[in-house]
Design a protein around this motif. Structure first.
Motif, PDB file in Angstrom:
ATOM      1  N   THR A   1       0.827  -1.204   0.000  1.00  0.00           N
ATOM      2  CA  THR A   1       0.000   0.000   0.000  1.00  0.00           C
ATOM      3  C   THR A   1       0.862   1.256   0.000  1.00  0.00           C
ATOM      4  O   THR A   1       0.579   2.228  -0.715  1.00  0.00           O
ATOM      5  N   LEU A   2       1.938   1.255   0.781  1.00  0.00           N
ATOM      6  CA  LEU A   2       2.832   2.412   0.850  1.00  0.00           C
ATOM      7  C   LEU A   2       3.473   2.691  -0.505  1.00  0.00           C
ATOM      8  O   LEU A   2       3.489   3.838  -0.977  1.00  0.00           O
TER       9      LEU A   2
ATOM     10  N   LYS B   1       2.480   1.777  -3.481  1.00  0.00           N
ATOM     11  CA  LYS B   1       1.489   2.235  -4.450  1.00  0.00           C
ATOM     12  C   LYS B   1       1.169   3.713  -4.224  1.00  0.00           C
ATOM     13  O   LYS B   1       0.965   4.477  -5.178  1.00  0.00           O
ATOM     14  N   LYS B   2       1.129   4.136  -2.958  1.00  0.00           N
ATOM     15  CA  LYS B   2       0.889   5.553  -2.651  1.00  0.00           C
ATOM     16  C   LYS B   2       2.042   6.409  -3.180  1.00  0.00           C
ATOM     17  O   LYS B   2       1.825   7.495  -3.751  1.00  0.00           O
TER      18      LYS B   2
ATOM     19  N   ARG C   1       1.614   6.686  -6.979  1.00  0.00           N
ATOM     20  CA  ARG C   1       0.547   7.614  -7.362  1.00  0.00           C
ATOM     21  C   ARG C   1       0.961   9.063  -7.123  1.00  0.00           C
ATOM     22  O   ARG C   1       0.612   9.957  -7.904  1.00  0.00           O
ATOM     23  N   THR C   2       1.719   9.307  -6.056  1.00  0.00           N
ATOM     24  CA  THR C   2       2.194  10.669  -5.775  1.00  0.00           C
ATOM     25  C   THR C   2       3.168  11.129  -6.844  1.00  0.00           C
ATOM     26  O   THR C   2       3.108  12.269  -7.317  1.00  0.00           O
TER      27      THR C   2
END
Length: 283
Positions: A250-251, A253-254, A257-258
């Motif tokens: 999850t980290l 992927k964040k 996206r950023t």
């Protein structure tokens, strides 16, 4: 996944099973332990079989639930050991580049969607053979190991068949530094940039470039891949990290996206690539 890493996970899983069997008072079944921990039974099974990487919190809860809290320091040491050492480049390259490529290729074969970030080098799935040869040679010189450079090049190029299989999609982001890093002769870089320009618009590839002039919301640190929201492969100078726990996936992927918020696509990406190509001043 690398053989050493998987063997270490399986060894940790076997130790967890021993603790379950030796629980004071009575031997616990997997179902009983899952109930104590309020976990799904499948998690107990995956941890014991080495199919999932435990977190420190998982190990502490396991030790306490089996009535053996004193076992936690040993479990934590095992986890820290294979998380930080087993996948070191020097150890992985002891058998050459080809086996190293094979491990990742096996993971790619069961992957349908891939997210990549690279800050300094063209991703392997998009490298020309000559560019790949120079990249692999640089690592071999740095680490003082692996003489099978040509085997590594062939394995890397062979892996690119993944791009042309139906139902697969590559989302790749790269910093403009990738386009200008002279880790190979100018003529080789020019051919590599031509290859990237040709990829723009390919229906299985979404290629984004972050220009030097773009405003960044996060530091453009080391490259990584995210495979089907189940596995992260991140690289550092000393090791390749394989992370399959949900929090880390999850980290990353964040982070991806950023970074994407600063990227340009389509004709704008093509313009950045063309600018780097012209800067080589080749006739």
């Amino acid at each position: 996944m690398s053989t050493d890493y998987q063997q270490a996970r399986e060894a940790l899983g076997a130790r967890l099973r021993e603790l379950r069997f030796s629980s004071p008072g009575c031997r616990l079944t997997g179902q009983q332990l899952a109930q104590r921990l309020r976990w799904p039974p499948s998690k107990v099974s995956k941890l014991e079989l080495g199919k999932q990487t435990a977190t420190p919190e998982d190990l502490q809860a396991w030790a306490e639930a089996t009535g053996q809290p004193g076992a936690y320091p040993e479990l934590a040491a095992r986890l820290a050991g294979f998380e930080s050492h087993i996948r070191s480049w020097r150890r992985a390259l002891a058998n050459g580049f080809a086996p190293l490529h094979e491990g990742l290729t096996q993971e790619l074969e069961r992957t349908s969607e891939l997210w990549m970030w690279e800050e300094s080098v063209v991703p392997g799935l998009l490298q020309t053979p000559e560019y790949a040869r120079h990249v692999i040679r640089r690592y071999a010189e740095l680490l003082g190991s692996a003489s099978d450079i040509e085997d590594g090049v062939r394995a890397r190029v062979q892996r690119q068949k993944w791009l042309y299989c139906p139902g697969r999609t590559l989302h790749v982001l790269m910093w403009e530094a990738v386009l200008r890093s002279m880790i190979c002769p100018p003529s080789v870089l020019a051919a590599q940039l031509d290859r990237l320009a040709g990829v723009v618009g390919l229906d299985t590839v979404e290629l984004g470039v972050i220009p030097f002039t773009a405003s960044m919301k996060i530091v453009p640190a080391n490259g990584f891949w995210v495979l089907d929201d189940r596995l992260v492969v991140a690289e550092d100078w000393h090791a390749e990290l394989w992370l399959d726990d949900a929090d880390n996936v999850t980290l990353y992927k964040k982070v991806w996206r950023t970074l994407r918020e600063s990227a340009v696509y389509g004709s704008d990406a093509h313009a950045v690539i063309s600018s780097a190509r012209r800067a080589l001043n080749l006739r």
